[in-house]
Design an enzyme around this catalytic site. Structure first.
Site, PDB file in Angstrom:
ATOM      1  N   THR A  75       0.838  -1.202   0.000  1.00  0.00           N
ATOM      2  CA  THR A  75       0.000   0.000   0.000  1.00  0.00           C
ATOM      3  C   THR A  75       0.872   1.250   0.000  1.00  0.00           C
ATOM      4  O   THR A  75       0.559   2.248  -0.664  1.00  0.00           O
ATOM      5  CB  THR A  75      -0.936   0.001   1.221  1.00  0.00           C
ATOM      6  OG1 THR A  75      -1.716  -1.200   1.222  1.00  0.00           O
ATOM      7  CG2 THR A  75      -1.875   1.203   1.185  1.00  0.00           C
ATOM      8  N   GLN A 108      -0.667 -15.457  -2.153  1.00  0.00           N
ATOM      9  CA  GLN A 108      -1.822 -15.129  -1.316  1.00  0.00           C
ATOM     10  C   GLN A 108      -3.128 -15.178  -2.107  1.00  0.00           C
ATOM     11  O   GLN A 108      -4.127 -14.573  -1.709  1.00  0.00           O
ATOM     12  CB  GLN A 108      -1.648 -13.748  -0.681  1.00  0.00           C
ATOM     13  CG  GLN A 108      -0.473 -13.674   0.286  1.00  0.00           C
ATOM     14  CD  GLN A 108      -0.429 -12.355   1.032  1.00  0.00           C
ATOM     15  OE1 GLN A 108      -1.233 -12.094   1.918  1.00  0.00           O
ATOM     16  NE2 GLN A 108       0.525 -11.513   0.664  1.00  0.00           N
ATOM     17  N   ASP A 143      -4.630  -2.993  -7.259  1.00  0.00           N
ATOM     18  CA  ASP A 143      -4.201  -3.648  -6.019  1.00  0.00           C
ATOM     19  C   ASP A 143      -4.796  -5.059  -5.945  1.00  0.00           C
ATOM     20  O   ASP A 143      -5.832  -5.341  -6.556  1.00  0.00           O
ATOM     21  CB  ASP A 143      -4.666  -2.809  -4.827  1.00  0.00           C
ATOM     22  CG  ASP A 143      -4.052  -3.276  -3.522  1.00  0.00           C
ATOM     23  OD1 ASP A 143      -3.071  -4.040  -3.555  1.00  0.00           O
ATOM     24  OD2 ASP A 143      -4.571  -2.874  -2.451  1.00  0.00           O
ATOM     25  N   GLU A 144      -4.137  -5.955  -5.190  1.00  0.00           N
ATOM     26  CA  GLU A 144      -4.611  -7.335  -4.983  1.00  0.00           C
ATOM     27  C   GLU A 144      -4.917  -8.023  -6.325  1.00  0.00           C
ATOM     28  O   GLU A 144      -5.952  -8.683  -6.491  1.00  0.00           O
ATOM     29  CB  GLU A 144      -5.858  -7.342  -4.089  1.00  0.00           C
ATOM     30  CG  GLU A 144      -5.672  -6.708  -2.723  1.00  0.00           C
ATOM     31  CD  GLU A 144      -4.841  -7.549  -1.771  1.00  0.00           C
ATOM     32  OE1 GLU A 144      -4.325  -8.602  -2.189  1.00  0.00           O
ATOM     33  OE2 GLU A 144      -4.706  -7.151  -0.599  1.00  0.00           O
ATOM     34  N   ARG A 200       0.236 -14.043   9.270  1.00  0.00           N
ATOM     35  CA  ARG A 200      -0.525 -13.091  10.095  1.00  0.00           C
ATOM     36  C   ARG A 200       0.174 -12.855  11.424  1.00  0.00           C
ATOM     37  O   ARG A 200      -0.109 -11.866  12.106  1.00  0.00           O
ATOM     38  CB  ARG A 200      -1.941 -13.613  10.388  1.00  0.00           C
ATOM     39  CG  ARG A 200      -2.852 -13.868   9.192  1.00  0.00           C
ATOM     40  CD  ARG A 200      -2.888 -12.735   8.218  1.00  0.00           C
ATOM     41  NE  ARG A 200      -1.932 -12.959   7.134  1.00  0.00           N
ATOM     42  CZ  ARG A 200      -1.565 -12.043   6.247  1.00  0.00           C
ATOM     43  NH1 ARG A 200      -2.055 -10.824   6.335  1.00  0.00           N
ATOM     44  NH2 ARG A 200      -0.702 -12.327   5.290  1.00  0.00           N
TER      45      ARG A 200
END
Length: 762
Positions: A33, A250, A219-220, A623
């Protein structure tokens, strides 16, 4: 001016490469980001690009808001003219301007989920579709998938090749689209598909947007589907200044239509593309990253990269194997309390990540016993799920029928022709005459004004309740639950609530866990009572309405109060819901083959199924910031039977040097180990493990921890107060008590603790 000094070298490169296609492979926690927002600022401040020529696309409104805020903070003037949007919001704005070119009125409406169901119900009725055989919700899902793949009804029909199901979907799809078009409506999936159609049909419109959005950032990108890929491809075709940021490792949303090939094949579509790898992680310790790297390296369909950090090795990963799911939950609860007591973490620093929502039940029970507050993120607590509230309402209605909230909840579930207006008339009559709704339905239904044909349906419902009440005297609570599902045909409701086989199996698992909890409660309670059982689990009178009403209104908390509350609560969530989040202390639970990875991927012929599960494991591991604990059970209840499972293959893929494995009575070695499986008992029907096995004492003050000599042995005949006579198959030292496996003459194989079972040798 844009300051790049706080970026590392790969991040700076990703910002400064502004012309032509750019693929940024951003590993977990690598600051993607930050790169995107700096790149937008750099284009405007350093390259002189007009703000309105910059388009940033992401997947969620939350991510778009965060990106917008950061760009506003970095760009002195014109930041508001940068387009920061989700895919669907961007397409909606485009279609509002040009819908007439597709034959829609510019004031077209969006069809929400409820509207979709209503339209589909009418379509199936018009086409005389057998909805017992072909479910309405299944059609909705199939049409959504088709639109994500840019397949029209004609395309779908062409590919059917005589397949009955596909031909049926094609007919329904065609009629469904005609109904939407006639009402000047689009559904959510239409927004992208129709925008792509618009661009392909109207070249001038497309060129206008190509000139407007000369610099595009996505993004993503690993989560994009075929329709989104085509939309971006069309928009960027003229100037080819396309920057996509994502991590193939991911990509975990294949079930939603995400196509990992979009990111893996980016350089094939754009041969001149520059590729930048962001591998420095700013979140986790090196041991955690090494574990994630080791697991994901076993996937073949990926871009090679390896996460690293300058923050040091940190603690080794903890691994524990417990006897059962309840022992697993209690271990985690006790470990969290110990960590908090030692001052290392707050409760809000701790997160439990599970593969499926249904796993939450044991942790909710354990936390309640330990007095630990928690939040179940983006999901309902086990006892608050619709299926559990429905079934417990049925049980209480059969038991007494005095609670009108429970009766009103299930009188028309599944649908039996008793509508909301009829229910309200019955309720009003009951209130006026001081009766319960069930009493009115059974004895006074003909006296209710203007009830019409509903009266007969209500009387039939009440007769079924009273009949089952008479027969239930000799039933266990779990047997009563089974009779409810059969007599009231609740399996039809489960079928209606499940849009996929996986969801149906999940609902069955909820039923099995409720049965198990009922059995354990009866066995461990001298004088069992359903009301007492409900109270123990916080059910009595709690949010029983089938509507959204009745919520307690509280004042809005200040940000400081919200933060204080978060610090006091452990978070429980699925691994999918944890994506994008981070926690100091993480517990990965249910790490067993068959659960994670699931049976579907273990036995699938498509290797991509296992690779997606492995990517999910990679996401879950990354995480954790400081401490990671992985836990599994030797056996647990799955789909109504107790299954003994091997330790997850993902555990075995982690180097032993990274692991702290405190394994009683076992030698350390390898990344994991196999539990002993009794030769005679591979899978025990319905229930076996004691949900409260190691904390029933805390709940009931029982003496299960006191173990004496048994008066019987293997092969002996024994008698149980409820199950009758049977033969002992196995006796196992369970630590606090003996675990006894008995094959009963009347009900098959059951496992129980000797202290609870009170078996008598015959």
């Amino acid at each position: 001016m844009s300051d790049l000094r706080n970026l590392n070298k790969p991040q700076q490169q990703a910002v400064e490469v502004t012309e032509g296609p750019l693929l940024v492979l951003a590993g977990a926690g690598s600051g993607k980001t930050r790169v995107l927002t700096h790149r937008a600022a750099y284009l405007i401040d350093e390259k002189g690009v007009k703000p309105w020529n910059v388009l940033c696309i992401t997947f969620t409104n939350k991510a778009a808001r965060e990106m917008r805020t950061r760009i506003n903070d970095m760009v002195e003037t014109g930041a508001n003219e940068v387009t920061v949007s989700t895919f669907h919001s961007l397409c909606l704005r485009i279609l509002f301007k040009h819908a007439q070119l597709l034959g829609y009125d510019p004031r077209f409406e969006i069809c929400d989920t409820a509207d979709q169901k209503a339209v589909m119900k009418q379509v199936c009725k018009d086409l005389e579709v057998d909805t017992k055989r072909f479910k309405e919700r299944t059609f909705i899902n199939a049409i959504s998938n088709a639109k994500n793949e840019l397949k029209s009804p004609a395309d779908y029909a062409h590919e059917a090749f005589g397949d009955e199901w596909y031909e049926q979907v094609a007919k329904v799809y065609d009629r469904y689209q005609r109904v939407l078009k006639a009402s000047n409506t689009m559904d959510f999936d239409d927004l992208i598909m129709q925008t792509v159609n618009l661009f392909k049909r109207e070249k001038e419109v497309l060129e206008g947007y190509q000139d407007r959005f000369r610099y595009i950032m996505v993004d993503e990108y690993q989560d994009t589907n075929t329709a989104q890929f085509e939309l971006i491809k069309l928009l960027s075709a003229k100037y080819r200044n396309l920057c996509v940021v994502g991590d193939d490792d991911q990509s975990i949303y294949r079930f939603r239509g995400a196509n990992i090939r979009n990111i893996l094949d980016f350089e094939k579509f754009y041969p001149e593309a520059v590729t930048v790898r962001l591998e420095q992680n700013y979140r986790s310790t090196q041991n955690i990253l090494d574990a994630a790297n080791a697991v994901i390296a076993n996937n073949e369909g990926r871009k090679v990269k390896s996460l690293w950090t300058s923050e040091g090795e940190g603690d080794r990963l903890n691994f524990r194997q417990l006897e059962s799911a309840s022992d697993e939950a209690m271990f985690v609860a006790e470990d969290i309390r110990a960590q908090v007591k030692a001052g290392r973490f707050k409760y809000g620093d701790c997160a439990i990540l599970m593969r499926t929502n249904v796993q939450s039940k044991e942790f909710e029970d354990a936390f309640r016993v330990m007095g630990i507050d928690y939040d179940l993120v983006k999901g309902l607590r086990f006892w608050d799920t619709k299926i559990i509230k429905d079934l417990t309402s049925y049980m209480m209605t059969v038991a007494s029928g005095m609670n009108d909230m429970r009766t009103a909840r299930i009188i028309n579930v599944p649908a039996r022709g008793i509508g909301a207006a009829g229910i309200e008339k019955i309720r009003a009559y009951a209130t006026l005459h001081g009766l319960s709704m069930l009493q009115v339905c059974h004895d006074h239904v003909d006296e209710v004004p203007s009830l019409g044909r509903t009266a007969k349906k209500a009387k039939e419902f009440a007769d079924m309740v009273y009949s089952l009440r008479e027969r239930s005297a000799d039933m266990s609570y779990s047997q009563l639950l089974t009779s409810i599902i059969m007599d009231f045909e609740y399996d039809k409701q489960m079928d209606a609530d499940a849009d996929t086989p996986e969801k149906y199996n999940e609902l069955k698992d909820y039923v099995d866990k409720l049965k198990e909890a009922l059995d354990v409660y009866e066995e461990s309670t001298p004088e069992p009572d359903l009301v007492d059982f409900m109270r123990q689990n916080g059910l009595e009178g709690n949010n029983l309405s089938s509507s959204a009403g009745g919520a307690v209104i509280q004042r809005e908390l200040t940000p400081e109060e919200e933060e204080e509350q978060r610090e006091k609560k452990v978070l429980i969530m699925t691994m999918h819901n944890a994506k994008g989040l981070e926690f100091p202390n993480v517990y990965l639970v249910g790490m067993e083959d068959g659960l994670f990875p699931g049976f579907a991927s273990v036995f699938s012929e498509d290797e991509e199924d296992m690779e997606e599960e492995r990517r999910l494991c990679y996401v879950a591991i990354t995480r954790a910031k400081e401490r990671l604990t992985m836990v599994c059970a030797k056996h647990r209840m799955i789909n109504g039977e107790t299954r003994y499972s091997k330790t997850s293959r993902f555990i075995k893929e982690i180097p032993i040097r990274l692991m702290d494995m405190k394994l009683p009575d076992r030698e350390r070695g390898g990344g994991g180990f196999e539990p002993e499986v009794p030769a005679k008992v591979k899978a025990i029907p319905r229930r076996s493990e004691n949900v409260y096995s190691n904390y029933a004492k805390a709940m009931k003050g029982s003496q299960i921890g006191v173990r004496g000599e048994l008066s019987y042995g293997v092969s002996d005949r024994v008698r149980h107060v409820k199950f009758g006579e049977g033969t002992v198959l196995e006796i196992k030292n369970g630590g606090r008590d003996y675990e006894v496996t008995v094959e009963f003459d009347s009900c098959g194989v059951k496992r129980m603790f000797a202290g609870f079972a009170k078996l008598v040798k015959v």
